[in-house]
Design a protein around this motif. Structure first.
Motif, PDB file in Angstrom:
ATOM      1  N   LEU A  61       0.680  -1.228   0.114  1.00 46.21           N
ATOM      2  CA  LEU A  61      -0.035   0.000  -0.053  1.00 46.21           C
ATOM      3  C   LEU A  61       0.787   1.223  -0.024  1.00 46.21           C
ATOM      4  CD1 LEU A  61      -2.725   1.156   0.047  1.00 46.21           C
ATOM      5  CD2 LEU A  61      -2.868   0.822   2.451  1.00 46.21           C
ATOM      6  N   PRO A  62       1.995   1.462   0.898  1.00 45.60           N
ATOM      7  CA  PRO A  62       2.774   2.583   0.880  1.00 45.60           C
ATOM      8  C   PRO A  62       3.267   3.060  -0.375  1.00 45.60           C
ATOM      9  CG  PRO A  62       3.302   1.559   2.779  1.00 45.60           C
ATOM     10  CD  PRO A  62       2.368   0.579   1.857  1.00 45.60           C
ATOM     11  N   TRP A  63       3.736   1.931  -1.514  1.00 46.68           N
ATOM     12  CA  TRP A  63       4.180   2.116  -2.652  1.00 46.68           C
ATOM     13  C   TRP A  63       3.182   2.511  -3.553  1.00 46.68           C
ATOM     14  CZ3 TRP A  63       9.247   2.335  -3.966  1.00 46.68           C
ATOM     15  CH2 TRP A  63      10.126   1.870  -2.908  1.00 46.68           C
ATOM     16  N   ILE A  64       2.033   2.044  -3.464  1.00 48.64           N
ATOM     17  CA  ILE A  64       0.797   2.435  -4.047  1.00 48.64           C
ATOM     18  C   ILE A  64       0.524   3.950  -4.137  1.00 48.64           C
ATOM     19  CG2 ILE A  64      -1.664   2.102  -4.936  1.00 48.64           C
ATOM     20  CD1 ILE A  64      -1.261  -0.938  -4.168  1.00 48.64           C
ATOM     21  N   GLU A  65       0.633   4.205  -2.841  1.00 49.93           N
ATOM     22  CA  GLU A  65       0.464   5.996  -2.556  1.00 49.93           C
ATOM     23  C   GLU A  65       1.457   6.485  -3.063  1.00 49.93           C
ATOM     24  OE1 GLU A  65      -1.941   5.788   1.965  1.00 49.93           O
ATOM     25  OE2 GLU A  65       0.132   5.554   2.028  1.00 49.93           O
ATOM     26  N   LEU A  66       2.673   6.103  -3.027  1.00 51.14           N
ATOM     27  CA  LEU A  66       3.766   6.862  -3.546  1.00 51.14           C
ATOM     28  C   LEU A  66       3.872   7.095  -5.111  1.00 51.14           C
ATOM     29  CD1 LEU A  66       7.414   6.734  -2.229  1.00 51.14           C
ATOM     30  CD2 LEU A  66       7.165   6.533  -4.491  1.00 51.14           C
ATOM     31  N   LEU A  67       3.437   6.010  -5.595  1.00 49.75           N
ATOM     32  CA  LEU A  67       3.543   6.242  -7.277  1.00 49.75           C
ATOM     33  C   LEU A  67       2.272   6.976  -7.595  1.00 49.75           C
ATOM     34  CD1 LEU A  67       4.334   2.667  -8.319  1.00 49.75           C
ATOM     35  CD2 LEU A  67       5.752   4.709  -8.399  1.00 49.75           C
ATOM     36  N   THR A  68       1.032   6.901  -6.756  1.00 51.48           N
ATOM     37  CA  THR A  68      -0.166   7.707  -7.161  1.00 51.48           C
ATOM     38  C   THR A  68       0.233   9.136  -6.821  1.00 51.48           C
ATOM     39  OG1 THR A  68      -1.617   5.634  -6.366  1.00 51.48           O
ATOM     40  CG2 THR A  68      -2.531   7.919  -6.716  1.00 51.48           C
ATOM     41  N   GLY A  69       0.896   9.542  -5.749  1.00 50.32           N
ATOM     42  CA  GLY A  69       1.356  10.932  -5.264  1.00 50.32           C
ATOM     43  C   GLY A  69       2.069  11.662  -6.345  1.00 50.32           C
ATOM     44  N   LEU A  70       2.969  10.659  -7.083  1.00 48.51           N
ATOM     45  CA  LEU A  70       3.934  11.008  -7.901  1.00 48.51           C
ATOM     46  C   LEU A  70       3.349  11.310  -9.390  1.00 48.51           C
ATOM     47  CD1 LEU A  70       7.158   8.786  -7.332  1.00 48.51           C
ATOM     48  CD2 LEU A  70       6.894  11.420  -7.194  1.00 48.51           C
ATOM     49  N   ALA A  71       2.314  10.399  -9.667  1.00 50.78           N
ATOM     50  CA  ALA A  71       1.654  10.610 -10.804  1.00 50.78           C
ATOM     51  C   ALA A  71       0.935  12.012 -10.763  1.00 50.78           C
ATOM     52  CB  ALA A  71       0.511   9.580 -10.915  1.00 50.78           C
ATOM     53  N   LEU A  72       0.334  12.228  -9.624  1.00 51.67           N
ATOM     54  CA  LEU A  72      -0.651  13.504  -9.465  1.00 51.67           C
ATOM     55  C   LEU A  72       0.370  14.712  -9.496  1.00 51.67           C
ATOM     56  CD1 LEU A  72      -2.903  12.020  -6.592  1.00 51.67           C
ATOM     57  CD2 LEU A  72      -3.737  13.170  -8.555  1.00 51.67           C
ATOM     58  N   ILE A  73       1.520  14.635  -8.880  1.00 49.66           N
ATOM     59  CA  ILE A  73       2.271  15.971  -8.788  1.00 49.66           C
ATOM     60  C   ILE A  73       2.998  16.293 -10.134  1.00 49.66           C
ATOM     61  CG2 ILE A  73       4.447  16.903  -7.832  1.00 49.66           C
ATOM     62  CD1 ILE A  73       3.618  15.245  -5.068  1.00 49.66           C
ATOM     63  N   THR A  74       3.449  15.206 -10.873  1.00 48.25           N
ATOM     64  CA  THR A  74       4.210  15.414 -12.162  1.00 48.25           C
ATOM     65  C   THR A  74       3.213  15.471 -13.231  1.00 48.25           C
ATOM     66  OG1 THR A  74       4.066  13.074 -12.558  1.00 48.25           O
ATOM     67  CG2 THR A  74       6.310  14.047 -11.323  1.00 48.25           C
ATOM     68  N   GLY A  75       1.950  15.148 -13.012  1.00 45.53           N
ATOM     69  CA  GLY A  75       1.019  15.350 -14.109  1.00 45.53           C
ATOM     70  C   GLY A  75       1.016  14.249 -14.944  1.00 45.53           C
ATOM     71  N   LEU A  76       1.962  13.240 -14.715  1.00 46.63           N
ATOM     72  CA  LEU A  76       1.820  12.012 -15.735  1.00 46.63           C
ATOM     73  C   LEU A  76       0.753  10.773 -15.073  1.00 46.63           C
ATOM     74  CD1 LEU A  76       4.044  11.546 -18.030  1.00 46.63           C
ATOM     75  CD2 LEU A  76       5.357   9.980 -16.107  1.00 46.63           C
ATOM     76  N   ARG A  77      -0.270  10.830 -16.212  1.00 48.49           N
ATOM     77  CA  ARG A  77      -1.555   9.854 -15.592  1.00 48.49           C
ATOM     78  C   ARG A  77      -1.867  10.659 -14.509  1.00 48.49           C
ATOM     79  NH1 ARG A  77      -1.630   5.595 -19.076  1.00 48.49           N
ATOM     80  NH2 ARG A  77       0.460   4.825 -20.021  1.00 48.49           N
ATOM     81  N   ALA A  78      -2.081  11.682 -14.505  1.00 49.63           N
ATOM     82  CA  ALA A  78      -2.702  12.524 -13.205  1.00 49.63           C
ATOM     83  C   ALA A  78      -4.175  12.054 -13.026  1.00 49.63           C
ATOM     84  CB  ALA A  78      -2.379  13.809 -13.346  1.00 49.63           C
ATOM     85  N   ARG A  79      -4.855  11.855 -14.067  1.00 48.86           N
ATOM     86  CA  ARG A  79      -6.388  11.667 -13.947  1.00 48.86           C
ATOM     87  C   ARG A  79      -6.513  10.188 -13.049  1.00 48.86           C
ATOM     88  NH1 ARG A  79     -11.344  10.716 -17.602  1.00 48.86           N
ATOM     89  NH2 ARG A  79     -12.819  11.316 -16.096  1.00 48.86           N
ATOM     90  N   ALA A  80      -5.715   9.390 -13.829  1.00 44.54           N
ATOM     91  CA  ALA A  80      -5.626   7.936 -13.240  1.00 44.54           C
ATOM     92  C   ALA A  80      -4.993   7.830 -11.707  1.00 44.54           C
ATOM     93  CB  ALA A  80      -4.571   7.052 -13.968  1.00 44.54           C
ATOM     94  N   GLY A  81      -4.128   8.711 -11.320  1.00 44.24           N
ATOM     95  CA  GLY A  81      -3.844   8.691  -9.920  1.00 44.24           C
ATOM     96  C   GLY A  81      -4.869   9.476  -9.085  1.00 44.24           C
ATOM     97  N   ALA A  82      -5.500  10.273  -9.875  1.00 44.19           N
ATOM     98  CA  ALA A  82      -6.918  10.871  -9.083  1.00 44.19           C
ATOM     99  C   ALA A  82      -7.799   9.881  -8.747  1.00 44.19           C
ATOM    100  CB  ALA A  82      -7.333  12.079  -9.624  1.00 44.19           C
ATOM    101  N   TRP A  83      -8.085   9.354  -9.613  1.00 41.26           N
ATOM    102  CA  TRP A  83      -9.205   7.946  -9.495  1.00 41.26           C
ATOM    103  C   TRP A  83      -8.790   7.190  -8.325  1.00 41.26           C
ATOM    104  CZ3 TRP A  83     -14.233   8.141 -10.192  1.00 41.26           C
ATOM    105  CH2 TRP A  83     -14.737   8.916 -11.070  1.00 41.26           C
ATOM    106  N   LEU A  84      -7.125   6.787  -8.657  1.00 36.59           N
ATOM    107  CA  LEU A  84      -6.928   5.648  -7.522  1.00 36.59           C
ATOM    108  C   LEU A  84      -6.922   6.258  -6.347  1.00 36.59           C
ATOM    109  CD1 LEU A  84      -5.953   2.929  -7.646  1.00 36.59           C
ATOM    110  CD2 LEU A  84      -3.482   3.728  -8.303  1.00 36.59           C
ATOM    111  N   GLY A  85      -6.453   7.626  -6.097  1.00 37.68           N
ATOM    112  CA  GLY A  85      -6.458   8.107  -4.887  1.00 37.68           C
ATOM    113  C   GLY A  85      -7.878   8.207  -4.209  1.00 37.68           C
ATOM    114  N   LEU A  86      -8.665   8.573  -5.129  1.00 40.48           N
ATOM    115  CA  LEU A  86     -10.207   8.435  -4.665  1.00 40.48           C
ATOM    116  C   LEU A  86     -10.751   7.291  -4.086  1.00 40.48           C
ATOM    117  CD1 LEU A  86     -12.774  10.190  -4.454  1.00 40.48           C
ATOM    118  CD2 LEU A  86     -13.301   9.423  -6.646  1.00 40.48           C
ATOM    119  N   ALA A  87     -10.197   6.120  -4.704  1.00 36.37           N
ATOM    120  CA  ALA A  87     -10.771   4.819  -4.307  1.00 36.37           C
ATOM    121  C   ALA A  87     -10.020   4.420  -3.006  1.00 36.37           C
ATOM    122  CB  ALA A  87      -9.988   4.001  -5.274  1.00 36.37           C
TER     123      ALA A  87
END
Lengths: 141, 180
Positions: A61-87
């Motif tokens: 879980l921490p690694w999933i959070e880390l990659l999701t956070g990076l996706a959101l901050i960098t804008g790379l697959r940000a929307r996917a990261g946002a949906w994963l973060g929401l879930a």
């Protein structure tokens, strides 16, 4: 209502929400990645999951959070990261709510070992606020 | 037009789902790999993959912590017959704790084995408490103390709430305070 709808749909707000959510997830991840044993104990306190797979959850879980956070901050697959973060936030909020409903009293550990916030109304409200941010972040720019 | 162009760059539902699954898969792979490296390192810092089931009763199993009721605890307390340990985090301890109790937050204990080793009960039992019967910290810390080799570890499950409700002495601040 139109003004509110326009505000929530504005690209600037969506971007701000994505970065804010990303920073929260990144902070939570970095606090937990180095201490899976303590995180496994925290997961166990919720009594919401079967015991045997708790270590697997604590490790991934921490690694999933880390990659999701990076996706959101960098804008790379940000929307996917946002949906994963929401879930993830939906699951965390439900876990907190069921712990409260069962009268369990313990420190959340949501941001690692040093997070002494107890599971309770304050934590639930924090999660609901983050859910609102995540829901906005998940909108399509 | 600009908004439409921007919208055209963001993926649709299918692309978003694929992206989410990719992040999920990458997180799982990295987590598993990191832990595998941790298990292989010396000393190992990784987590065992499957949680151990509760140990069956056997002569070789170390003793498990026992609960202690308020009346029995108070007798021990008045006779200075136990080391009292508060398992809560430092801010909660400083807000109010049983007079004479030392602070050993459970959340820091596994990462600081030296502090646990230095715990000197003077041969007396150790009584661990936290806030109330629904608080898990005292049971977790007591179990950790037993696994660290401590004997005669008791858990005052009623916690600070029951102690305070009975009108017994509470002190505030970082110092343990002295028993009345």
């Amino acid at each position: 209502m139109n003004a509110l709808a326009r505000l929530v749909s504005s690209r600037a707000l969506i971007r701000v929400c994505r970065i804010a959510l990303g920073l929260v997830l990144l902070g939570a991840a970095l606090a937990k990645v180095g201490n899976p044993a303590a995180f496994a104990t925290q997961i166990h306190h919720f009594h919401a999951f079967p015991v045997a797979p708790e270590p697997l959850l604590a490790v991934t879980l921490p690694w999933i959070e880390l990659l999701t956070g990076l996706a959101l901050i960098t804008g790379l697959r940000a929307r996917a990261g946002a949906w994963l973060g929401l879930a993830m936030l939906v699951v965390f909020t439900l876990a907190v709510a069921q712990a409260m409903a069962r009268g369990l009293n313990f420190e959340c550990g949501c941001f690692g070992n040093s997070d002494a916030t107890r599971v309770g109304v304050k934590k639930l409200l924090e999660n609901i606020a983050l859910l609102a941010v995540a829901a906005t972040a998940a909108r399509r720019i | 037009m600009t908004a439409e162009l921007a919208r055209a760059r963001e993926p649709g539902a299918g692309g978003t789902l694929r992206g989410a699954l990719l992040i999920l898969a990458a997180g799982i792979v990295l987590g598993v790999a990191w832990n595998a490296l941790g298990l292989a390192s010396r000393p190992p810092y990784g987590l065992a993959w499957i949680a151990r089931p509760p140990a069956p009763a056997a002569p070789s199993v170390p003793e498990t912590p026992h609960p202690i009721e308020l009346a029995a605890f108070k007798q021990l307390y008045d006779a200075d017959g136990a080391l009292i340990v508060d398992a809560r985090a430092t801010p909660q301890y400083e807000d109010g704790h049983i007079a004479g109790a030392i602070s050993l937050p459970f959340n820091g204990a596994p990462a600081d084995p030296e502090r646990v080793r230095r715990l000197d009960s003077g041969g007396r039992p150790i009584v661990v408490y936290c806030l109330s019967p629904t608080c898990e910290l005292s049971k977790d810390l007591a179990r950790f103390l037993v696994e660290s080799g401590r004997r005669r570890v008791l858990v005052f499950e009623g916690g600070l709430r029951e102690w305070e409700a009975a009108g017994f002495s509470i002190v505030r601040g970082p110092a343990a305070g002295s028993r009345p």
